[in-house]
Design an enzyme around this catalytic site. Structure first.
Site, mmCIF file in Angstrom:
data_model
loop_
_atom_site.group_PDB
_atom_site.id
_atom_site.type_symbol
_atom_site.label_atom_id
_atom_site.label_comp_id
_atom_site.label_asym_id
_atom_site.label_seq_id
_atom_site.Cartn_x
_atom_site.Cartn_y
_atom_site.Cartn_z
ATOM 1 N N SER A 186 1.098 -1.215 0.019
ATOM 2 C CA SER A 186 0.059 0.131 -0.409
ATOM 3 C C SER A 186 0.884 1.014 -0.068
ATOM 4 C CB SER A 186 -1.108 -0.255 1.196
ATOM 5 O OG SER A 186 0.097 -0.626 1.952
ATOM 6 N N LYS A 238 7.781 -0.731 -7.069
ATOM 7 C CA LYS A 238 6.043 -1.661 -6.832
ATOM 8 C C LYS A 238 5.536 -1.405 -7.406
ATOM 9 C CE LYS A 238 7.206 -4.979 -3.275
ATOM 10 N NZ LYS A 238 7.166 -6.331 -3.346
HETATM 11 N N1 LIG Z 1 5.405 -7.800 5.116
HETATM 12 C C1 LIG Z 1 4.727 -6.992 5.198
HETATM 13 O O1 LIG Z 1 4.153 -5.795 6.181
HETATM 14 C C2 LIG Z 1 3.913 -6.403 3.272
HETATM 15 C C3 LIG Z 1 2.947 -5.675 3.422
HETATM 16 C C4 LIG Z 1 2.267 -5.198 2.321
HETATM 17 C C5 LIG Z 1 3.020 -5.983 1.428
HETATM 18 N N2 LIG Z 1 4.049 -7.119 1.508
HETATM 19 C C6 LIG Z 1 5.065 -7.535 0.196
HETATM 20 O O2 LIG Z 1 3.998 -8.854 0.184
HETATM 21 C C7 LIG Z 1 6.072 -9.665 -0.376
HETATM 22 C C8 LIG Z 1 6.254 -10.304 1.301
HETATM 23 O O3 LIG Z 1 6.747 -9.989 2.006
HETATM 24 P P1 LIG Z 1 6.971 -10.679 3.008
HETATM 25 O O4 LIG Z 1 7.121 -9.902 4.224
HETATM 26 O O5 LIG Z 1 6.621 -12.235 3.304
HETATM 27 O O6 LIG Z 1 8.674 -10.471 3.034
HETATM 28 P P2 LIG Z 1 10.050 -11.337 4.032
HETATM 29 O O7 LIG Z 1 8.868 -12.083 5.024
HETATM 30 O O8 LIG Z 1 10.939 -10.611 3.554
HETATM 31 O O9 LIG Z 1 10.468 -12.388 1.915
HETATM 32 C C9 LIG Z 1 10.264 -12.037 0.807
HETATM 33 C C10 LIG Z 1 11.226 -13.685 0.769
HETATM 34 O O10 LIG Z 1 11.957 -12.818 -0.287
HETATM 35 C C11 LIG Z 1 13.498 -13.528 -0.681
HETATM 36 N N3 LIG Z 1 14.250 -12.726 -1.825
HETATM 37 C C12 LIG Z 1 14.452 -11.359 -1.531
HETATM 38 N N4 LIG Z 1 15.173 -10.965 -2.323
HETATM 39 C C13 LIG Z 1 16.323 -12.621 -2.506
HETATM 40 C C14 LIG Z 1 16.477 -12.735 -4.261
HETATM 41 N N5 LIG Z 1 16.823 -11.576 -4.646
HETATM 42 N N6 LIG Z 1 16.110 -14.097 -4.485
HETATM 43 C C15 LIG Z 1 16.062 -15.308 -4.112
HETATM 44 N N7 LIG Z 1 14.557 -14.602 -3.381
HETATM 45 C C16 LIG Z 1 14.382 -13.213 -2.484
HETATM 46 C C17 LIG Z 1 13.649 -14.413 0.829
HETATM 47 O O11 LIG Z 1 14.908 -14.481 0.564
HETATM 48 P P3 LIG Z 1 15.846 -14.045 1.993
HETATM 49 O O12 LIG Z 1 15.262 -14.152 3.020
HETATM 50 O O13 LIG Z 1 16.509 -16.161 1.658
HETATM 51 O O14 LIG Z 1 16.725 -13.055 1.566
HETATM 52 C C18 LIG Z 1 12.020 -14.228 1.347
HETATM 53 O O15 LIG Z 1 11.907 -15.050 1.107
HETATM 54 C C19 LIG Z 1 6.606 -8.199 -0.883
HETATM 55 O O16 LIG Z 1 6.531 -8.345 -1.642
HETATM 56 C C20 LIG Z 1 6.152 -7.886 -0.179
HETATM 57 O O17 LIG Z 1 6.708 -6.276 -0.644
HETATM 58 C C21 LIG Z 1 4.848 -6.866 2.257
#
Ligand SMILES: NC(=O)c1ccc[n+]([C@@H]2O[C@H](COP(=O)([O-])OP(=O)(O)OC[C@H]3O[C@@H](n4cnc5c(N)ncnc54)[C@H](OP(=O)(O)O)[C@@H]3O)[C@@H](O)[C@H]2O)c1
Length: 321
Positions: free
Chosen positions: A109, A141
Site C-alpha cells: 500500500s 512496486k
Molecule cells: N510484510 C508486510 O507487512 C508487507 C506488507 C505489504 C506488502 N508486502 C509484500 O509481500 C511480499 C512478501 O513480503 P514478506 O513480508 O513475506 O517478505 P519476507 O518475509 O522478507 O520474504 C521475502 C522473501 O523473498 C526472498 N528474496 C528476497 N530477495 C531475493 C532474491 N534476490 N532472490 C531470491 N529470493 C529473494 C527472501 O529470501 P531470503 O530471506 O533468503 O533473502 C524471502 O524468502 C513482498 O512483495 C512485500 O512487498 C509485505
C-alpha cells in the site's frame, strides 16, 4: 485453476510466500515448486531465465522482495529499488517467455501518495507525491504493477496471458521479521513487550505520539486473498479492474491508532508495566487505510480479527524465541 497446475512460489520462505503455500496445500494444490535464495538469486537475469525455461510453471505467485521498515528503507535505498526492480523484471519477463499464463504480483500500500484521500482506493495510484522515506521501494512496486499491465496490454490477446496484482496493507503473522532495526511496527512491539515482560521492566517506550492510525492484516488472510484473486475468472477480473488500473487492494477494512495497538499487544503478551510514548520521534502519515471494497465486492473478506491474529503470532514467536 487446475489442481494439477505447476505453481511456482517466489519467496516461499518469507512470511507471505509460506502462508500462500499453506493455503494452496489446504485447497489441494500439490504441484508447488520453490527455490531458496541461495539456489536461485532472482536478481540475476540468466539464472531466472534458465529456471523458467527448465521448469515451465503454469502459474507464479511473486512474493519475493527486499522488504523492511522505515529504518532499513532509509539506510539502503539503492538496495530497495535495485533488487525489487530486478526481481520483478526478471520474473515477469521470464515467466512470459516460458509461457506462464497466470501470475500474481504482490505489491504494497506504500504505492499510494502520501496525502491520498482515506481510505485509499486503487485509482489513487500516481495521483500525487509518495512518502519520501520509502519512495525507492514504492517506485519499484509501482513498476511491478505496470510491468504486469504492459505485458497484458501487449500480449494478453495474442498469448492469452493474465498477470494480476494485489496491494496488501501492513501484514503481520508467523514468520515475520523481528530484527531490532529492520522490522515493521507489530513485530518490533511484540519483541519489545516480550523482552520487557521477561526482564520485569517497568515501562515500554513506543516511538511517536501513538496517535497515527494504521491498518493491519493477518498473513493467512493475505494468502487466502491472493489465491482468491488468482482463482477469479478472467472476465470477472477484467470487469472489476481496468487496463491501466488493474491492481486490487487487500485490507481488513478498519484501522486503529498506534496507541491502541500498543495496548492490545501489551494485553496479548501479558506485560504489567506502563507504556510511554516518545513524541520526539516522527509519527509519519496521520492515517493509512486502504479501500478494499473492490476485493470485498469480488467475494473476499478477512477472517481474523486483530486480537486473534496477534495471539497466534505471539504463540509462534515464543516457539522460536
Ligand atoms: N510484510 C508486510 O507487512 C508487507 C506488507 C505489504 C506488502 N508486502 C509484500 O509481500 C511480499 C512478501 O513480503 P514478506 O513480508 O513475506 O517478505 P519476507 O518475509 O522478507 O520474504 C521475502 C522473501 O523473498 C526472498 N528474496 C528476497 N530477495 C531475493 C532474491 N534476490 N532472490 C531470491 N529470493 C529473494 C527472501 O529470501 P531470503 O530471506 O533468503 O533473502 C524471502 O524468502 C513482498 O512483495 C512485500 O512487498 C509485505
Amino acid at each position: 485453476m487446475n489442481k494439477s497446475d505447476k505453481i511456482y512460489i517466489a519467496g516461499h520462505r518469507g512470511m507471505v510466500g509460506s502462508a500462500i503455500i499453506r493455503v494452496l496445500k489446504d485447497q489441494g494444490f500439490e504441484n508447488i515448486i520453490t527455490r531458496t535464495h541461495s539456489e536461485l538469486d532472482l536478481t540475476i537475469q540468466q539464472q531466472v531465465q534458465e529456471f523458467f525455461s527448465q521448469e515451465k510453471p503454469d502459474q507464479v505467485y511473486l512474493a519475493a522482495a527486499k522488504v523492511g521498515g522505515i529504518f532499513a528503507n532509509d539506510m539502503y535505498p539503492a538496495d530497495f529499488i535495485y533488487e525489487n526492480l530486478m526481481i520483478e523484471a526478471n520474473i515477469i519477463h521470464s515467466a512470459f517467455k516460458s509461457g506462464v499464463k497466470k501470475l500474481l504480483f504482490l505489491g504494497s500500500s506504500c504505492i499510494y501518495p502520501k496525502l491520498a484521500d482515506q481510505p485509499m482506493s486503487e485509482d489513487a495510484l500516481l495521483s500525487g507525491y509518495l512518502e519520501p522515506t520509502n519512495e525507492p521501494y514504492a517506485v519499484a512496486k509501482i513498476a511491478g504493477i505496470k510491468l504486469c499491465e504492459s505485458y497484458n496490454r501487449q500480449y494478453g490477446e495474442s498469448h492469452g496471458i493474465d498477470y494480476r496484482s494485489v496491494m496488501p496493507t501492513n501484514l503481520y503473522g508467523p514468520g515475520d521479521n523481528y530484527h531490532p532495526e529492520n522490522s515493521h511496527v507489530i513485530p518490533a512491539l511484540i519483541r519489545r513487550f516480550h523482552e520487557a515482560k521477561i526482564n520485569k521492566e517497568e515501562r515500554v517506550i513506543v516511538w511517536g505520539s501513538g496517535k497515527p492510525k494504521r491498518e493491519f492484516l493477518y498473513v493467512d488472510d493475505m494468502a487466502s486473498a491472493s489465491v482468491h484473486v488468482m482463482k477469479l475468472e478472467k472476465a470477472t477480473y477484467k470487469k472489476n479492474t481496468s487496463e491501466m488500473c488493474s491492481h486490487i487492494n487487500v485490507g481488513m477494512g478498519e484501522d486503529l491508532s498506534i496507541g491502541e495497538l500498543a495496548r492490545l499487544i501489551k494485553k496479548v503478551i501479558g506485560f504489567d508495566g506502563k507504556i510511554e510514548f516518545d513524541s520526539s520521534k516522527p509519527d509519519g502519515s496521520p492515517r493509512k487505510l486502504i479501500d478494499s471494497s473492490r476485493l470485498n465486492n469480488l467475494g473476499w473478506n478477512s477472517k481474523f480479527n486483530l486480537e486473534t491474529g496477534l495471539q497466534k503470532t505471539y504463540s509462534e514467536f515464543k516457539k522460536v524465541n
